[in-house]
Write a protein that holds these residues in place. Structure first.
Motif, PDB file in Angstrom:
ATOM      1  N   ILE A  96       0.839  -1.189   0.000  1.00 62.94           N
ATOM      2  CA  ILE A  96       0.000   0.000   0.000  1.00 62.94           C
ATOM      3  C   ILE A  96       0.877   1.244   0.000  1.00 62.94           C
ATOM      4  O   ILE A  96       1.689   1.461   0.896  1.00 62.94           O
ATOM      5  N   LYS A  97       0.708   2.065  -1.000  1.00 59.71           N
ATOM      6  CA  LYS A  97       1.467   3.311  -1.084  1.00 59.71           C
ATOM      7  C   LYS A  97       0.648   4.488  -0.575  1.00 59.71           C
ATOM      8  O   LYS A  97       1.160   5.389   0.072  1.00 59.71           O
ATOM      9  N   GLU A  98      -0.662   4.465  -0.893  1.00 58.48           N
ATOM     10  CA  GLU A  98      -1.524   5.595  -0.528  1.00 58.48           C
ATOM     11  C   GLU A  98      -2.872   5.097  -0.044  1.00 58.48           C
ATOM     12  O   GLU A  98      -3.429   4.146  -0.595  1.00 58.48           O
ATOM     13  N   ILE A  99      -3.408   5.745   0.993  1.00 61.86           N
ATOM     14  CA  ILE A  99      -4.761   5.466   1.483  1.00 61.86           C
ATOM     15  C   ILE A  99      -5.564   6.753   1.320  1.00 61.86           C
ATOM     16  O   ILE A  99      -5.332   7.737   2.037  1.00 61.86           O
ATOM     17  N   ASP A 100      -6.470   6.752   0.379  1.00 57.53           N
ATOM     18  CA  ASP A 100      -7.232   7.948   0.019  1.00 57.53           C
ATOM     19  C   ASP A 100      -8.609   7.886   0.697  1.00 57.53           C
ATOM     20  O   ASP A 100      -9.454   7.066   0.333  1.00 57.53           O
ATOM     21  N   ILE A 101      -8.826   8.737   1.694  1.00 54.91           N
ATOM     22  CA  ILE A 101     -10.092   8.762   2.436  1.00 54.91           C
ATOM     23  C   ILE A 101     -10.893   9.982   2.000  1.00 54.91           C
ATOM     24  O   ILE A 101     -10.395  11.109   2.054  1.00 54.91           O
ATOM     25  N   ARG A 102     -12.132   9.748   1.602  1.00 56.04           N
ATOM     26  CA  ARG A 102     -12.982  10.825   1.089  1.00 56.04           C
ATOM     27  C   ARG A 102     -14.346  10.819   1.778  1.00 56.04           C
ATOM     28  O   ARG A 102     -14.814   9.797   2.221  1.00 56.04           O
ATOM     29  N   GLY A 103     -14.957  11.994   1.820  1.00 59.69           N
ATOM     30  CA  GLY A 103     -16.330  12.104   2.309  1.00 59.69           C
ATOM     31  C   GLY A 103     -16.453  12.343   3.801  1.00 59.69           C
ATOM     32  O   GLY A 103     -17.549  12.598   4.296  1.00 59.69           O
ATOM     33  N   SER A 128      -9.269   1.302  11.294  1.00 61.73           N
ATOM     34  CA  SER A 128      -9.355   0.419  10.125  1.00 61.73           C
ATOM     35  C   SER A 128      -8.260  -0.638  10.088  1.00 61.73           C
ATOM     36  O   SER A 128      -8.440  -1.715   9.515  1.00 61.73           O
ATOM     37  N   GLY A 129      -7.106  -0.316  10.681  1.00 61.87           N
ATOM     38  CA  GLY A 129      -5.964  -1.225  10.598  1.00 61.87           C
ATOM     39  C   GLY A 129      -5.160  -1.050   9.327  1.00 61.87           C
ATOM     40  O   GLY A 129      -4.141  -1.723   9.132  1.00 61.87           O
ATOM     41  N   LEU A 130      -5.583  -0.145   8.456  1.00 60.24           N
ATOM     42  CA  LEU A 130      -4.855   0.117   7.221  1.00 60.24           C
ATOM     43  C   LEU A 130      -3.650   0.997   7.510  1.00 60.24           C
ATOM     44  O   LEU A 130      -3.718   1.914   8.331  1.00 60.24           O
ATOM     45  N   GLU A 131      -2.553   0.716   6.805  1.00 59.09           N
ATOM     46  CA  GLU A 131      -1.371   1.556   6.940  1.00 59.09           C
ATOM     47  C   GLU A 131      -0.501   1.415   5.701  1.00 59.09           C
ATOM     48  O   GLU A 131      -0.431   0.334   5.095  1.00 59.09           O
ATOM     49  N   PRO A 132       0.150   2.473   5.285  1.00 54.22           N
ATOM     50  CA  PRO A 132       1.052   2.393   4.135  1.00 54.22           C
ATOM     51  C   PRO A 132       2.139   1.362   4.375  1.00 54.22           C
ATOM     52  O   PRO A 132       2.664   1.234   5.483  1.00 54.22           O
ATOM     53  N   GLY A 133       2.438   0.625   3.335  1.00 47.79           N
ATOM     54  CA  GLY A 133       3.466  -0.413   3.429  1.00 47.79           C
ATOM     55  C   GLY A 133       2.907  -1.796   3.622  1.00 47.79           C
ATOM     56  O   GLY A 133       3.607  -2.787   3.428  1.00 47.79           O
ATOM     57  N   THR A 183      -3.098   1.618  -4.380  1.00 46.73           N
ATOM     58  CA  THR A 183      -3.860   2.622  -3.651  1.00 46.73           C
ATOM     59  C   THR A 183      -5.142   2.020  -3.068  1.00 46.73           C
ATOM     60  O   THR A 183      -5.807   1.225  -3.732  1.00 46.73           O
ATOM     61  N   ILE A 184      -5.463   2.410  -1.839  1.00 46.99           N
ATOM     62  CA  ILE A 184      -6.735   2.038  -1.221  1.00 46.99           C
ATOM     63  C   ILE A 184      -7.608   3.286  -1.153  1.00 46.99           C
ATOM     64  O   ILE A 184      -7.174   4.334  -0.660  1.00 46.99           O
ATOM     65  N   GLU A 185      -8.816   3.183  -1.659  1.00 44.42           N
ATOM     66  CA  GLU A 185      -9.766   4.292  -1.582  1.00 44.42           C
ATOM     67  C   GLU A 185     -10.870   3.937  -0.592  1.00 44.42           C
ATOM     68  O   GLU A 185     -11.479   2.864  -0.690  1.00 44.42           O
ATOM     69  N   VAL A 186     -11.131   4.842   0.355  1.00 47.08           N
ATOM     70  CA  VAL A 186     -12.196   4.655   1.346  1.00 47.08           C
ATOM     71  C   VAL A 186     -13.171   5.813   1.199  1.00 47.08           C
ATOM     72  O   VAL A 186     -12.815   6.968   1.458  1.00 47.08           O
ATOM     73  N   HIS A 187     -14.384   5.505   0.764  1.00 51.58           N
ATOM     74  CA  HIS A 187     -15.417   6.520   0.575  1.00 51.58           C
ATOM     75  C   HIS A 187     -16.380   6.459   1.761  1.00 51.58           C
ATOM     76  O   HIS A 187     -17.081   5.458   1.953  1.00 51.58           O
ATOM     77  N   ILE A 188     -16.416   7.532   2.548  1.00 55.45           N
ATOM     78  CA  ILE A 188     -17.182   7.579   3.786  1.00 55.45           C
ATOM     79  C   ILE A 188     -18.500   8.329   3.580  1.00 55.45           C
ATOM     80  O   ILE A 188     -18.530   9.382   2.946  1.00 55.45           O
TER      81      ILE A 188
END
Length: 258
Positions: free
Chosen positions: A52-59, A72-77, A110-115
């Motif tokens: 994972i290079k980028e975690i894009d959180i929107r909304g 979430s437990g998500l983290e770069p790398g 990339t991980i995208e999280v749409h809230i």
């Protein structure tokens, strides 16, 4: 006849050989393609591209990016393809302000999280702090710094009365909702749901929570019948009448009753 037949077979043998050669070449190309595809996949999973290079959180407006990442437990790398999107979604939904969300994996890393969050409908004054109250009745602790254009609630507790008020606020027309400055809980022996609303136009509304949305829908038409220079209390608790601050007892006409 036999000679002609032998010549015919001889003529066909080169064509058969050519067909077999082309078929063998196609098989070889397919096998080589699969082989190189497997090599690419192995190289990808062993390379930094699969991390994972980028975690894009929107909304998100209420929940911070840091809060969402932490729960979430998500983290770069981390390994991109080891992520269980359903588990990530369930973890983030534990945040009271999160109504729904979608987790997407966007190639290559990339991980995208749409809230989608619950709306904040009011600000509860509690222990000299202002805490947002969500449309589901949840009061957000440690969010007192959040600024928003919403009515301030005074004298309320986190109980069924507060949840009933929030349920009513959801049904009030938007333009009327935004004209409410403050709501004070003033329970009576005969009506534990009794409240006062202080409006931005300078008027005050006497009401009870169970019929609030229904009564407040008539607020613009009631105010339209009044002298704009005279402010006072509009009583929606039972019927509808107006009592001016300067002189009490000035009732509205029957036409203004609801």
């Amino acid at each position: 006849m036999q000679k002609g037949k032998v010549l015919s077979l001889e003529d066909r043998i080169p064509k058969i050989k050519e067909h077999r050669r082309k078929k063998a070449n196609r098989r070889l190309i397919i096998l080589l393609s699969i082989f190189f595809l497997l090599i690419v996949i192995v190289v990808y999973f062993q390379s930094p591209l699969s991390h994972i290079k980028e975690i894009d959180i929107r909304g998100n407006k209420i929940a911070s990016k840091e809060e969402i990442l932490s729960i979430s437990g998500l983290e770069p790398g981390g390994k991109l393809w080891n992520i269980n999107r359903k588990n990530v979604k369930n973890k983030i939904k534990k945040l009271p302000e999160v109504k729904d969300l979608e987790v997407k994996i966007k190639f290559p890393n990339t991980i995208e999280v749409h809230i989608k969050e619950h709306s904040s409908l009011a600000l509860l004054m509690s222990n000299d702090q202002v805490q947002p109250v969500l449309e589901n009745g949840q009061v957000l602790k440690e969010k007192s710094s959040l600024l928003m254009n919403a009515p301030i609630l005074i004298g309320f507790k986190e109980d069924k009365i507060l949840k009933e008020l929030i349920s009513q606020l959801k049904d009030i027309p938007t333009e009327i909702y935004y004209s409410i400055s403050e709501i004070q809980h003033d329970p009576k022996n005969t009506d534990p749901f009794h409240i006062y609303l202080f409006m931005n136009d300078g008027n005050e509304v006497n009401a009870t929570i169970p019929t609030l949305a229904e009564k407040m829908a008539h607020y613009p038409s009631v105010v339209g019948q009044l002298d704009p220079d005279v402010k006072g209390v509009i009583d929606f608790e039972v019927g509808s009448f107006f009592r001016a601050y300067e002189k009490e007892g000035e009732d509205m006409s029957e036409e203004g009753e609801r």
